[in-house]
Design a protein around this motif. Structure first.
Motif, PDB file in Angstrom:
ATOM      1  N   SER A  71     100.611  81.217  49.322  1.00  0.00           N
ATOM      2  CA  SER A  71     101.101  79.790  47.643  1.00  0.00           C
ATOM      3  C   SER A  71     102.064  78.743  48.244  1.00  0.00           C
ATOM      4  N   ARG A  72     103.307  80.009  48.152  1.00  0.00           N
ATOM      5  CA  ARG A  72     104.107  79.246  48.630  1.00  0.00           C
ATOM      6  C   ARG A  72     104.274  77.256  49.019  1.00  0.00           C
ATOM      7  N   GLY A  73     103.677  77.412  49.853  1.00  0.00           N
ATOM      8  CA  GLY A  73     103.521  75.845  49.977  1.00  0.00           C
ATOM      9  C   GLY A  73     103.126  74.997  49.199  1.00  0.00           C
ATOM     10  N   ARG A  74     102.152  75.209  48.545  1.00  0.00           N
ATOM     11  CA  ARG A  74     100.923  74.991  47.793  1.00  0.00           C
ATOM     12  C   ARG A  74     101.266  74.452  46.173  1.00  0.00           C
ATOM     13  N   GLY A  75     102.308  74.461  45.963  1.00  0.00           N
ATOM     14  CA  GLY A  75     103.064  74.773  43.572  1.00  0.00           C
ATOM     15  C   GLY A  75     103.204  73.154  44.200  1.00  0.00           C
ATOM     16  N   PRO A  76     103.432  72.874  42.812  1.00  0.00           N
ATOM     17  CA  PRO A  76     104.292  71.721  42.188  1.00  0.00           C
ATOM     18  C   PRO A  76     106.114  71.604  42.433  1.00  0.00           C
ATOM     19  N   PRO A  91     109.837  73.471  42.536  1.00  0.00           N
ATOM     20  CA  PRO A  91     110.970  74.381  43.406  1.00  0.00           C
ATOM     21  C   PRO A  91     110.402  75.711  42.524  1.00  0.00           C
ATOM     22  N   ARG A  92     110.549  75.364  40.978  1.00  0.00           N
ATOM     23  CA  ARG A  92     110.529  76.451  40.447  1.00  0.00           C
ATOM     24  C   ARG A  92     109.004  78.000  40.908  1.00  0.00           C
ATOM     25  N   TRP A  93     107.887  76.766  41.265  1.00  0.00           N
ATOM     26  CA  TRP A  93     106.743  77.197  41.306  1.00  0.00           C
ATOM     27  C   TRP A  93     106.915  78.019  42.581  1.00  0.00           C
ATOM     28  N   ARG A  94     108.140  77.798  43.943  1.00  0.00           N
ATOM     29  CA  ARG A  94     108.440  78.001  45.210  1.00  0.00           C
ATOM     30  C   ARG A  94     109.280  79.659  44.899  1.00  0.00           C
ATOM     31  N   ALA A  95     110.864  79.078  44.004  1.00  0.00           N
ATOM     32  CA  ALA A  95     111.385  80.674  43.584  1.00  0.00           C
ATOM     33  C   ALA A  95     110.073  81.740  43.056  1.00  0.00           C
ATOM     34  N   LEU A  96     108.943  81.172  42.394  1.00  0.00           N
ATOM     35  CA  LEU A  96     108.053  82.314  41.971  1.00  0.00           C
ATOM     36  C   LEU A  96     107.585  83.244  42.785  1.00  0.00           C
ATOM     37  N   ASP A 139     108.560  82.981  45.957  1.00  0.00           N
ATOM     38  CA  ASP A 139     109.635  84.165  46.566  1.00  0.00           C
ATOM     39  C   ASP A 139     109.944  85.263  45.977  1.00  0.00           C
ATOM     40  N   GLY A 140     109.929  85.647  44.777  1.00  0.00           N
ATOM     41  CA  GLY A 140     109.859  86.573  44.415  1.00  0.00           C
ATOM     42  C   GLY A 140     109.000  87.074  44.399  1.00  0.00           C
ATOM     43  N   ALA A 141     107.555  87.205  44.276  1.00  0.00           N
ATOM     44  CA  ALA A 141     106.623  87.811  44.190  1.00  0.00           C
ATOM     45  C   ALA A 141     106.588  88.562  46.675  1.00  0.00           C
ATOM     46  N   VAL A 142     106.958  87.942  47.130  1.00  0.00           N
ATOM     47  CA  VAL A 142     107.141  87.981  48.371  1.00  0.00           C
ATOM     48  C   VAL A 142     108.122  89.423  48.527  1.00  0.00           C
ATOM     49  N   VAL A 143     109.718  88.877  48.089  1.00  0.00           N
ATOM     50  CA  VAL A 143     110.651  90.438  47.734  1.00  0.00           C
ATOM     51  C   VAL A 143     110.298  91.571  47.115  1.00  0.00           C
ATOM     52  N   CYS A 144     109.668  91.053  45.748  1.00  0.00           N
ATOM     53  CA  CYS A 144     108.680  92.010  45.435  1.00  0.00           C
ATOM     54  C   CYS A 144     108.241  93.253  45.685  1.00  0.00           C
ATOM     55  N   GLY A 145     107.012  92.263  46.194  1.00  0.00           N
ATOM     56  CA  GLY A 145     106.030  92.746  47.147  1.00  0.00           C
ATOM     57  C   GLY A 145     106.506  93.863  48.342  1.00  0.00           C
ATOM     58  N   SER A 146     107.050  93.218  49.484  1.00  0.00           N
ATOM     59  CA  SER A 146     108.084  93.929  50.101  1.00  0.00           C
ATOM     60  C   SER A 146     108.460  94.822  50.196  1.00  0.00           C
ATOM     61  N   TRP A 147     109.667  94.903  48.495  1.00  0.00           N
ATOM     62  CA  TRP A 147     109.769  96.447  48.557  1.00  0.00           C
ATOM     63  C   TRP A 147     109.363  97.230  47.540  1.00  0.00           C
ATOM     64  N   THR A 148     108.062  97.573  47.355  1.00  0.00           N
ATOM     65  CA  THR A 148     107.531  97.377  47.192  1.00  0.00           C
ATOM     66  C   THR A 148     106.192  98.523  48.235  1.00  0.00           C
ATOM     67  N   VAL A 149     105.626  97.917  49.105  1.00  0.00           N
ATOM     68  CA  VAL A 149     104.681  98.123  50.183  1.00  0.00           C
ATOM     69  C   VAL A 149     106.235  98.961  50.666  1.00  0.00           C
ATOM     70  N   ALA A 150     107.189  99.133  51.379  1.00  0.00           N
ATOM     71  CA  ALA A 150     107.781  99.642  51.954  1.00  0.00           C
ATOM     72  C   ALA A 150     108.657 101.215  51.380  1.00  0.00           C
ATOM     73  N   PRO A 151     108.638 101.010  50.331  1.00  0.00           N
ATOM     74  CA  PRO A 151     108.815 102.799  50.279  1.00  0.00           C
ATOM     75  C   PRO A 151     107.340 103.342  49.389  1.00  0.00           C
ATOM     76  N   ALA A 152     106.347 102.597  49.092  1.00  0.00           N
ATOM     77  CA  ALA A 152     105.229 103.468  49.089  1.00  0.00           C
ATOM     78  C   ALA A 152     104.973 103.918  50.337  1.00  0.00           C
ATOM     79  N   TRP A 153     104.595 103.627  51.878  1.00  0.00           N
ATOM     80  CA  TRP A 153     104.909 103.918  53.056  1.00  0.00           C
ATOM     81  C   TRP A 153     105.287 104.954  52.901  1.00  0.00           C
TER      82      TRP A 153
END
Length: 261
Positions: free
Chosen positions: A103-108, A110-115, A117-131
């Protein structure tokens, strides 16, 4: 143990190892995005470094799940039910991360891209310790229930740190400019390839060690099922490897400008 049992176990180990080594790079880089990319442009560079790979890397996880479901159906059912508490955050983090990337490149703006980016970071930090949490149960001999206590916490943190280190080595191989300099600072005197290779070996060893604790032979499917599935998997595996090699070869150069993401 028959030859088909051995081949099924080998295929399961191969796909699981491939996922941890390959997907570990993009998950780890996603975890470090706030450090590597301080501006919107830099974050786009960081995401561009692993964007061509993440879908192909996830195919290895799908293949692992397919082998587990097809060749070890009883074990798959017991693992999924026993580790349900671990799988929920694992799958949630995976979905949130992928939504952010798509979704990053499909929003209106910088705020959308920041949101995203936060999803990418939070998702990555959730997946790694879950493994790490899942591996804690397998490595401690309790595969049919989620691990608890200090062992689960320490294992989850250690595996997450290993993912981040793997992503750091990947970043030094792919990035340029200030994001590269930041990654290189943490890698230290260890060469980029040496760092990436070391963490790849360590990550690849994790599923192999965890798999060695599972009663795979006792839970293998019947001979007729394996006789159908194993040859088909042996035919498809070289195609998967060839596609992966082509992708990494095509995008082997360092990132100098952001993509559509």
């Amino acid at each position: 143990m028959t030859s088909l049992d051995i081949l099924a176990i080998a295929l399961l180990a191969f796909f699981a190892t491939g996922y941890f080594v390959l997907a570990g790079a993009d998950i780890g880089t996603g975890m470090l995005t706030p450090y590597l990319g301080r501006t919107d442009h830099e974050r786009r560079l960081v995401i561009t470094s692993f964007a061509p790979f993440f879908l192909g890397n996830e195919v290895w996880l799908i293949a692992t799940a397919g082998v587990l479901v097809g060749c070890f159906p009883d074990l798959e059912g017991e693992l999924l039910s026993g580790q349900f508490a671990v799988l929920v955050p694992l799958l949630t983090g995976w979905i949130v991360r992928d939504i952010g990337l798509w979704s990053r490149g499909r929003g209106p703006g910088p705020r959308w891209r920041a949101l995203c980016d936060g999803a990418v970071v939070c998702g990555s930090w959730t997946v790694a310790p879950a493994w790490g949490w899942l591996l804690a149960g397998l490595l401690t001999g309790t595969p049919y229930e989620a691990a608890t206590g200090p062992t689960a916490i320490l294992t989850a943190l250690a595996v997450a740190a290993l993912f981040a280190a793997h992503g750091l080595g990947f970043a030094t191989l792919r990035l340029t400019g200030l994001p590269y300099e930041r990654a290189r600072l943490l890698v230290g005197r260890t060469g980029s390839w040496q760092s990436f290779a070391l963490t790849a070996v360590l990550l690849g060893a994790l599923p192999a060690l965890a798999g060695s604790t599972l009663p795979l032979t006792e839970h293998a499917a019947d001979g007729a099922t394996l006789a159908l599935l194993v040859p088909a998997l042996l035919v498809l595996t070289p195609l998967l490897v060839a596609a992966q090699v082509w992708t990494w070869r095509t995008f082997r150069h360092r990132v100098t400008r952001p993509s559509y993401l």
